[in-house]
Design a protein around this motif. Structure first.
Motif, short mmCIF file in Angstrom:
data_model
loop_
_atom_site.label_atom_id
_atom_site.label_comp_id
_atom_site.label_asym_id
_atom_site.label_seq_id
_atom_site.Cartn_x
_atom_site.Cartn_y
_atom_site.Cartn_z
N GLY A 126 0.81 -1.32 -0.13
CA GLY A 126 0.02 -0.07 -0.16
C GLY A 126 0.82 1.26 -0.15
N ALA A 127 0.15 2.50 -0.30
CA ALA A 127 0.96 3.73 -0.23
C ALA A 127 1.28 4.03 1.07
CB ALA A 127 -0.11 5.00 -0.95
N LYS A 174 -6.33 2.33 -5.49
CA LYS A 174 -7.26 3.56 -5.82
C LYS A 174 -7.46 3.18 -7.27
CE LYS A 174 -6.64 5.46 -1.86
NZ LYS A 174 -7.93 5.38 -0.89
N ASN A 214 -6.40 14.68 -1.39
CA ASN A 214 -7.66 14.39 -0.43
C ASN A 214 -7.42 15.12 0.80
OD1 ASN A 214 -9.33 13.06 1.27
ND2 ASN A 214 -7.93 11.21 1.29
N ILE A 250 4.79 5.66 2.40
CA ILE A 250 4.99 6.87 2.88
C ILE A 250 5.65 6.54 4.30
CG2 ILE A 250 3.66 8.84 3.84
CD1 ILE A 250 1.49 8.00 1.98
N VAL A 296 -1.76 8.98 -5.15
CA VAL A 296 -2.26 7.95 -5.09
C VAL A 296 -3.74 8.09 -6.06
CG1 VAL A 296 -1.54 6.87 -2.90
CG2 VAL A 296 -3.69 8.02 -3.00
N TYR A 297 -3.88 9.22 -6.13
CA TYR A 297 -5.31 9.40 -7.12
C TYR A 297 -4.65 9.88 -8.59
CZ TYR A 297 -7.83 9.12 -2.53
OH TYR A 297 -8.06 8.63 -1.50
N LYS A 345 -4.07 -3.71 -0.73
CA LYS A 345 -2.89 -2.97 -0.14
C LYS A 345 -1.74 -3.21 -1.04
CE LYS A 345 -2.95 -0.60 3.26
NZ LYS A 345 -3.30 0.94 3.36
C1 PLP Z 1 -4.21 10.83 -0.02
C2 PLP Z 1 -4.03 9.20 0.28
N1 PLP Z 1 -2.53 8.64 0.38
C3 PLP Z 1 -2.38 7.37 0.82
C4 PLP Z 1 -3.51 6.68 0.98
C5 PLP Z 1 -3.42 5.31 1.34
O1 PLP Z 1 -3.24 4.45 0.36
P1 PLP Z 1 -3.14 2.71 0.49
O2 PLP Z 1 -4.56 2.28 0.59
O3 PLP Z 1 -2.60 2.42 -0.73
O4 PLP Z 1 -2.21 2.29 1.44
C6 PLP Z 1 -4.70 6.98 0.88
C7 PLP Z 1 -5.97 6.26 1.04
O5 PLP Z 1 -7.19 6.71 1.44
C8 PLP Z 1 -4.90 8.50 0.62
O6 PLP Z 1 -6.18 9.18 0.38
#
Ligand code: PLP
Length: 383
Positions: A95-96, A232, A170, A100, A200-201, A240
C-alpha cells in the motif's frame, strides 16, 4: 510494572474507522471512508487467482516482482516521460501507507522539519513524529485550496528536510498546474530539501486536465520520492499494493526500511497486477472518464439541495458546503447527518492541526454505484 508512555499520545482511532462504524451502527449510507462499493476488473482478479492456485505463494523479492516493476516503469515512461530504472528506482510496497512510512523513516531524522499542507491526509504526521521529525503545517488557501507560495517561501530553511505534496489532493480534490510545479522548483532550487509526492489518485483527474506528477518535472524528479497505490486505480483498496519511485540513492534508503518493515508484498497480487497492467493499459486511461461520470451524477443529483459545491477537480471525493443549512461544527454535523439523515461523511477539520473555526465542509466519497448515490442524494436533498 509501568508501561511506557505513548509515543503517539495525540493519536486515537482514525475518523475513517469511527465514521464507518457509526454508519454501520446506524444503517446509514456510508460515503465517509474512501473506498469503492464495486469490484476490481474481472481479468485482474482472474490473474491473481491463477497465481494463487498455481503455486506462487511464497515470498516475493524484497523490491517487488520484476515483471511488476517493469510494468510500472513502462507506465510512468509513457505517462510522465520519466525513465525509471526498474531495478534500482522502483519498489513495490504494501500500500501507499507503507511507502509513505518507509520514505519518511528512511529520510527524516531527529530535529528535521517536514512541511505538510493542511488539510492533510492523516498518516504523514505520526510517521514524522515517530522518527523524531518536526511537522510544520501550512494551510492551503480556500476556496480552491492552493499553496500559499509566500508562506512556503518563508517556511523553507536549512532544516527543512522534506515537503509533502498530495496531488490530486484528498480531501479537497485540488490538482497541481504546471505553474505550481515550476514555482515549487524555483523555491527549492539550490536546497537539499526533498519532496514526498503522494499521488495515489494520479489516474483520477477531471475535465481533460493531465495529472502533473512530480516525475513530469525533471528538476523536481531528482529530489522526489513519488508514491502511488493500485488500490485506488483498480478498485481494490483491500489488497494494499502500492509503490514508490525515487532516484536510485533515495530508493536504496527507502528499501532499507521497507526490508525490515514488511520485507515484501503479497506475491500473487503483484504477479496478477503485472499481467493486468500489460494486458489492459486502457483501464487506467479510462479512469478519469469513469469517475468524472460519477462526480457529475452526484453533483447533478444534489443540484436541488441546500448544499453548495464546486465540482471536484480530482480524486473520488466531493466537498459539500453546508453553511446554508447549519452552523454546527463539522464533526457534530457529520454525526448528526449519519444519525438523523442516514448518510455518513467525513468532517474536514480532522485533516487540520488547527482547524479554522468557520469550516463548514464535509467530504463525501462518490466511488459508489448509481443506486447508492441516488439514495444518498435523495436524503441529502430533504434537509
Ligand atoms: C491521500 C492518500 N494517501 C495515501 C493513502 C493510502 O493508500 P493505501 O490504501 O494504498 O495505503 C490514501 C488512502 O485513502 C490517501 O487518500
Amino acid at each position: 510494572m509501568n508501561y511506557p508512555s505513548s509515543k503517539l499520545p495525540q493519536v486515537g482511532t482514525t475518523i475513517f474507522t469511527r465514521m464507518s462504524q457509526l454508519a454501520a451502527e446506524q444503517g446509514a449510507i456510508n460515503l465517509s471512508q474512501g473506498f469503492p462499493d464495486f469490484d476490481g476488473p474481472a481479468l485482474l482478479k482472474e490473474r491473481v487467482c491463477h497465481y494463487l492456485l498455481n503455486g506462487h505463494n511464497q515470498y516475493a523479492p524484497m523490491t517487488g516482482v520484476p515483471a511488476l516493476r517493469q510494468a510500472i516503469a513502462s507506465k510512468i515512461k509513457s505517462l510522465y516521460s520519466y525513465s525509471a530504472n526498474a531495478d534500482s528506482e522502483i519498489t513495490v510496497t504494501s500500500g501507499a501507507t507503507e511507502a509513505i512510512f518507509a520514505a519518511i523513516a528512511a529520510l527524516v531524522g531527529p530535529g528535521d522539519e517536514v512541511i505538510v499542507f493542511d488539510p492533510a491526509y492523516d498518516c504523514y504526521e505520526p510517521a514524522i513524529s515517530l522518527n523524531g521529525g518536526i511537522t510544520h503545517h501550512l494551510p492551503l488557501l480556500p476556496p480552491h485550496f492552493v499553496i500559499d507560495w509566500d508562506r512556503l517561501k518563508d517556511a523553507l530553511h536549512r532544516k527543512t528536510r522534506m515537503v509533502i505534496v498530495n496531488n490530486p489532493h484528498n480531501p479537497t480534490g485540488a490538482v497541481f498546474s504546471r505553474a505550481d510545479l515550476d514555482t515549487l522548483a524555483e523555491l527549492l532550487r539550490g536546497s537539499d530539501t526533498l519532496l514526498l509526492g503522494d499521488e495515489v489518485y494520479e489516474h483520477i483527474v477531471f475535465d481533460g486536465q493531465p495529472h502533473l506528477s512530480l516525475l513530469c518535472h525533471p528538476e523536481l524528479a531528482q529530489r522526489s520520492v513519488v508514491v502511488s497505490s493500485f488500490g485506488k486505480t483498480y478498485h481494490t483498496t483491500g489488497w494494499k499494493v502500492g509503490y514508490v519511485v525515487a532516484p536510485a540513492l533515495l530508493s536504496a534508503e527507502v528499501r532499507k526500511v521497507h526490508q525490515y518493515l514488511t520485507f515484501s508484498t503479497s506475491t500473487p497480487f503483484q504477479l496478477g497486477l503485472a499481467d493486468f497492467l500489460e494486458a489492459e493499459p486502457d483501464h487506467y486511461l479510462q479512469l478519469p472518464n469513469f469517475y468524472q461520470a460519477k462526480r457529475d451524477e452526484f453533483c447533478q443529483l444534489l443540484a436541488g439541495s441546500r448544499f453548495r459545491l464546486t465540482p471536484t477537480r480530482g480524486t473520488y471525493f466531493q466537498l459539500l458546503d453546508y453553511s446554508a443549512i447549519s452552523d454546527r461544527v463539522d464533526v457534530e454535523m457529520a454525526e448528526w447527518l449519519t444519525r438523523e439523515v442516514g448518510v455518513a461523511a467525513i468532517p474536514i477539520s480532522v485533516f487540520y492541526s488547527q482547524p479554522p473555526a468557520d469550516l463548514r465542509w464535509l467530504r463525501f466519497c462518490f466511488a459508489k454505484g448509481s443506486e447508492t448515490l441516488q439514495k444518498a442524494a435523495e436524503r441529502l436533498c430533504k434537509i
